[in-house]
Motif scaffolding. Structure first.
Motif, PDB file in Angstrom:
ATOM      1  N   TYR A 131     -16.902  -0.548  13.882  1.00  0.00           N
ATOM      2  CA  TYR A 131     -16.468   0.359  12.887  1.00  0.00           C
ATOM      3  C   TYR A 131     -15.201   0.421  12.544  1.00  0.00           C
ATOM      4  O   TYR A 131     -14.883   0.340  11.142  1.00  0.00           O
ATOM      5  CB  TYR A 131     -16.913   1.967  13.137  1.00  0.00           C
ATOM      6  CG  TYR A 131     -18.363   2.145  13.363  1.00  0.00           C
ATOM      7  CD1 TYR A 131     -19.100   1.884  12.413  1.00  0.00           C
ATOM      8  CD2 TYR A 131     -19.131   2.760  14.456  1.00  0.00           C
ATOM      9  CE1 TYR A 131     -20.600   1.897  12.444  1.00  0.00           C
ATOM     10  CE2 TYR A 131     -20.384   3.046  14.694  1.00  0.00           C
ATOM     11  CZ  TYR A 131     -21.260   2.577  13.475  1.00  0.00           C
ATOM     12  OH  TYR A 131     -22.650   2.841  13.489  1.00  0.00           O
ATOM     13  N   GLU A 132     -14.288  -0.026  13.415  1.00  0.00           N
ATOM     14  CA  GLU A 132     -12.793  -0.189  12.825  1.00  0.00           C
ATOM     15  C   GLU A 132     -12.743  -1.200  12.108  1.00  0.00           C
ATOM     16  O   GLU A 132     -11.895  -1.335  11.308  1.00  0.00           O
ATOM     17  CB  GLU A 132     -11.973  -0.077  14.214  1.00  0.00           C
ATOM     18  CG  GLU A 132     -11.774   1.222  14.959  1.00  0.00           C
ATOM     19  CD  GLU A 132     -10.756   2.171  14.167  1.00  0.00           C
ATOM     20  OE1 GLU A 132      -9.913   1.706  13.574  1.00  0.00           O
ATOM     21  OE2 GLU A 132     -11.145   3.153  13.947  1.00  0.00           O
ATOM     22  N   VAL A 133     -13.365  -2.299  12.654  1.00  0.00           N
ATOM     23  CA  VAL A 133     -13.253  -3.693  11.877  1.00  0.00           C
ATOM     24  C   VAL A 133     -13.586  -3.568  10.373  1.00  0.00           C
ATOM     25  O   VAL A 133     -13.295  -3.830   9.352  1.00  0.00           O
ATOM     26  CB  VAL A 133     -13.850  -5.025  12.718  1.00  0.00           C
ATOM     27  CG1 VAL A 133     -14.049  -6.069  11.784  1.00  0.00           C
ATOM     28  CG2 VAL A 133     -13.100  -4.985  14.135  1.00  0.00           C
ATOM     29  N   ILE A 134     -14.860  -2.939  10.410  1.00  0.00           N
ATOM     30  CA  ILE A 134     -15.452  -2.666   9.022  1.00  0.00           C
ATOM     31  C   ILE A 134     -14.669  -1.768   8.219  1.00  0.00           C
ATOM     32  O   ILE A 134     -14.378  -2.146   7.015  1.00  0.00           O
ATOM     33  CB  ILE A 134     -16.973  -1.960   9.216  1.00  0.00           C
ATOM     34  CG1 ILE A 134     -17.890  -3.104   9.811  1.00  0.00           C
ATOM     35  CG2 ILE A 134     -17.465  -1.561   7.607  1.00  0.00           C
ATOM     36  CD1 ILE A 134     -19.213  -2.356  10.070  1.00  0.00           C
ATOM     37  N   LYS A 135     -14.009  -0.886   8.809  1.00  0.00           N
ATOM     38  CA  LYS A 135     -13.178   0.077   8.050  1.00  0.00           C
ATOM     39  C   LYS A 135     -11.888  -0.713   7.421  1.00  0.00           C
ATOM     40  O   LYS A 135     -11.472  -0.566   6.396  1.00  0.00           O
ATOM     41  CB  LYS A 135     -12.749   1.192   9.076  1.00  0.00           C
ATOM     42  CG  LYS A 135     -11.908   2.371   8.403  1.00  0.00           C
ATOM     43  CD  LYS A 135     -11.740   3.769   9.353  1.00  0.00           C
ATOM     44  CE  LYS A 135     -10.876   3.476  10.230  1.00  0.00           C
ATOM     45  NZ  LYS A 135     -10.483   4.563  11.093  1.00  0.00           N
ATOM     46  N   TYR A 136     -11.279  -1.496   8.464  1.00  0.00           N
ATOM     47  CA  TYR A 136     -10.226  -2.441   7.894  1.00  0.00           C
ATOM     48  C   TYR A 136     -10.488  -3.169   6.990  1.00  0.00           C
ATOM     49  O   TYR A 136      -9.799  -3.591   6.060  1.00  0.00           O
ATOM     50  CB  TYR A 136      -9.516  -3.109   9.260  1.00  0.00           C
ATOM     51  CG  TYR A 136      -8.773  -2.163  10.414  1.00  0.00           C
ATOM     52  CD1 TYR A 136      -7.549  -1.200   9.513  1.00  0.00           C
ATOM     53  CD2 TYR A 136      -8.915  -1.802  11.641  1.00  0.00           C
ATOM     54  CE1 TYR A 136      -7.114  -0.302  10.512  1.00  0.00           C
ATOM     55  CE2 TYR A 136      -8.156  -0.955  12.412  1.00  0.00           C
ATOM     56  CZ  TYR A 136      -7.239  -0.389  11.649  1.00  0.00           C
ATOM     57  OH  TYR A 136      -6.557   0.431  12.470  1.00  0.00           O
ATOM     58  N   CYS A 137     -11.921  -3.903   7.018  1.00  0.00           N
ATOM     59  CA  CYS A 137     -12.302  -4.930   6.278  1.00  0.00           C
ATOM     60  C   CYS A 137     -12.499  -4.264   4.907  1.00  0.00           C
ATOM     61  O   CYS A 137     -12.072  -4.650   3.907  1.00  0.00           O
ATOM     62  CB  CYS A 137     -13.455  -5.585   6.712  1.00  0.00           C
ATOM     63  SG  CYS A 137     -13.333  -6.657   7.981  1.00  0.00           S
ATOM     64  N   ILE A 138     -12.863  -3.071   4.785  1.00  0.00           N
ATOM     65  CA  ILE A 138     -13.389  -2.230   3.693  1.00  0.00           C
ATOM     66  C   ILE A 138     -11.918  -2.022   2.988  1.00  0.00           C
ATOM     67  O   ILE A 138     -11.516  -2.141   1.684  1.00  0.00           O
ATOM     68  CB  ILE A 138     -14.197  -1.064   3.863  1.00  0.00           C
ATOM     69  CG1 ILE A 138     -15.245  -1.763   4.083  1.00  0.00           C
ATOM     70  CG2 ILE A 138     -14.179  -0.225   2.654  1.00  0.00           C
ATOM     71  CD1 ILE A 138     -16.413  -0.456   4.365  1.00  0.00           C
ATOM     72  N   VAL A 163     -10.406  -3.021  -0.223  1.00  0.00           N
ATOM     73  CA  VAL A 163     -10.006  -2.010  -1.613  1.00  0.00           C
ATOM     74  C   VAL A 163      -8.530  -2.280  -1.897  1.00  0.00           C
ATOM     75  O   VAL A 163      -8.272  -2.353  -2.954  1.00  0.00           O
ATOM     76  CB  VAL A 163     -10.154  -0.502  -0.926  1.00  0.00           C
ATOM     77  CG1 VAL A 163      -9.403   0.394  -1.816  1.00  0.00           C
ATOM     78  CG2 VAL A 163     -11.684  -0.306  -0.855  1.00  0.00           C
ATOM     79  N   SER A 164      -7.781  -2.570  -1.014  1.00  0.00           N
ATOM     80  CA  SER A 164      -6.195  -2.901  -0.986  1.00  0.00           C
ATOM     81  C   SER A 164      -6.093  -4.127  -1.933  1.00  0.00           C
ATOM     82  O   SER A 164      -5.199  -4.204  -2.926  1.00  0.00           O
ATOM     83  CB  SER A 164      -5.485  -2.977  -0.140  1.00  0.00           C
ATOM     84  OG  SER A 164      -5.651  -2.253   1.072  1.00  0.00           O
ATOM     85  N   SER A 187      -8.499  -5.470  -4.066  1.00  0.00           N
ATOM     86  CA  SER A 187      -8.984  -5.151  -5.339  1.00  0.00           C
ATOM     87  C   SER A 187      -7.916  -4.498  -6.328  1.00  0.00           C
ATOM     88  O   SER A 187      -7.591  -4.514  -7.531  1.00  0.00           O
ATOM     89  CB  SER A 187     -10.227  -4.474  -5.364  1.00  0.00           C
ATOM     90  OG  SER A 187     -11.016  -3.956  -4.286  1.00  0.00           O
ATOM     91  N   ALA A 188      -7.199  -3.449  -5.464  1.00  0.00           N
ATOM     92  CA  ALA A 188      -6.273  -2.480  -6.010  1.00  0.00           C
ATOM     93  C   ALA A 188      -5.040  -3.358  -6.562  1.00  0.00           C
ATOM     94  O   ALA A 188      -4.612  -3.302  -7.878  1.00  0.00           O
ATOM     95  CB  ALA A 188      -5.806  -1.367  -5.197  1.00  0.00           C
ATOM     96  N   VAL A 189      -4.767  -4.495  -5.876  1.00  0.00           N
ATOM     97  CA  VAL A 189      -3.587  -5.218  -6.010  1.00  0.00           C
ATOM     98  C   VAL A 189      -4.089  -6.124  -7.301  1.00  0.00           C
ATOM     99  O   VAL A 189      -3.284  -6.256  -8.220  1.00  0.00           O
ATOM    100  CB  VAL A 189      -3.167  -5.953  -4.981  1.00  0.00           C
ATOM    101  CG1 VAL A 189      -2.168  -6.878  -5.273  1.00  0.00           C
ATOM    102  CG2 VAL A 189      -2.441  -4.934  -3.777  1.00  0.00           C
ATOM    103  N   GLY A 190      -5.197  -6.623  -7.099  1.00  0.00           N
ATOM    104  CA  GLY A 190      -5.655  -7.373  -8.090  1.00  0.00           C
ATOM    105  C   GLY A 190      -5.816  -6.672  -9.522  1.00  0.00           C
ATOM    106  O   GLY A 190      -5.489  -7.456 -10.433  1.00  0.00           O
ATOM    107  N   LEU A 191      -6.531  -5.532  -9.631  1.00  0.00           N
ATOM    108  CA  LEU A 191      -6.408  -4.855 -10.610  1.00  0.00           C
ATOM    109  C   LEU A 191      -5.005  -4.455 -11.381  1.00  0.00           C
ATOM    110  O   LEU A 191      -4.736  -4.472 -12.642  1.00  0.00           O
ATOM    111  CB  LEU A 191      -7.322  -3.486 -10.625  1.00  0.00           C
ATOM    112  CG  LEU A 191      -8.629  -3.495 -10.564  1.00  0.00           C
ATOM    113  CD1 LEU A 191      -9.365  -2.128  -9.950  1.00  0.00           C
ATOM    114  CD2 LEU A 191      -9.141  -4.134 -11.629  1.00  0.00           C
ATOM    115  N   ALA A 192      -4.124  -4.066 -10.412  1.00  0.00           N
ATOM    116  CA  ALA A 192      -2.743  -3.862 -10.930  1.00  0.00           C
ATOM    117  C   ALA A 192      -2.289  -5.190 -11.588  1.00  0.00           C
ATOM    118  O   ALA A 192      -1.563  -5.045 -12.591  1.00  0.00           O
ATOM    119  CB  ALA A 192      -2.005  -3.399  -9.582  1.00  0.00           C
ATOM    120  N   VAL A 193      -2.369  -6.321 -10.831  1.00  0.00           N
ATOM    121  CA  VAL A 193      -1.921  -7.506 -11.360  1.00  0.00           C
ATOM    122  C   VAL A 193      -2.497  -7.783 -12.613  1.00  0.00           C
ATOM    123  O   VAL A 193      -1.984  -8.321 -13.659  1.00  0.00           O
ATOM    124  CB  VAL A 193      -1.937  -8.901 -10.406  1.00  0.00           C
ATOM    125  CG1 VAL A 193      -1.979  -9.847 -11.063  1.00  0.00           C
ATOM    126  CG2 VAL A 193      -1.089  -8.403  -9.159  1.00  0.00           C
TER     127      VAL A 193
END
Length: 194
Positions: free
Chosen positions: A169-176, A180-181, A183-189
């Motif tokens: 669950y931790e790995v999945i949480k970190y992966c997600i 998300v990070s 995709s957020a950086v990608g959207l910001a760029v």
């Protein structure tokens, strides 16, 4: 004279039969008993004839006199007297009593042996039952230890599974979180360049 011969024959048969019957149980050989019987028969025959001659009229010519000489080697010398027969009967009764005593002793020893065998068997049976109980206790202790070890292993396996699930669950949480990070950086760029 014929009457005397018939009586003599009857006397001879009775005496020889009684004589053989009395000496059958003695320790003498068959030949010795035969010699005695023959001697007795000849003695009684001559004696009967002599008695017949004395009872017959004197007109009959006299018979020659027969002289018997009994020495220590004569077969008749060893004839058992009536007291000897009584001694033999007494000896026989003593032997019977001794035999009965021996039978009682044998029966007593047999019962003692049976008692000892039963006692030994009971002791071995008790030892066997004690050993069986000890082995049963050891098996019960080993079974309890095995059960404890199995329970401990099951708990540890469940704990490991729980840790693996938590780590997953931790790995999945970190992966997600990473996705998300990114995709957020990608959207910001993408917004910056558009």
């Amino acid at each position: 004279m014929q009457n005397v011969k018939k009586r003599t024959a009857k006397v001879i048969l009775v005496i020889s039969h009684c004589h053989i019957k009395n000496h059958r149980s003695s320790s003498l050989t068959f030949q010795t008993n035969n010699r005695r019987t023959v001697s007795l028969i000849s003695y009684h025959t001559l004696n009967s004839l002599h008695l017949g001659r004395t009872n017959v009229s004197h007109a009959v010519p006299s018979w020659p006199k027969v002289h018997f000489h009994f020495s220590g080697t004569s077969p008749l010398f060893h004839m058992p007297p009536p007291c000897s027969i009584m001694i033999q009967e007494h000896h026989f009764s003593l032997l019977q009593r001794e035999l009965e005593k021996l039978r009682n002793d044998i029966e007593k020893m047999r019962s003692e042996l049976r008692y000892e065998v039963d006692k030994l068997t009971a002791g071995q049976r008790l030892d066997l039952n004690l050993e069986r109980g000890r082995i049963r206790d050891e098996l019960a202790n080993q079974n309890a230890e095995t059960t404890n070890l199995t329970n401990k292993l099951d708990r540890e396996i469940h704990a490991l599974r729980a840790q693996i699930e938590a780590a997953k669950y931790e790995v999945i949480k970190y992966c997600i979180g990473t996705l998300v990070s990114i995709s957020a950086v990608g959207l910001a760029v993408l917004r910056l360049y558009t």
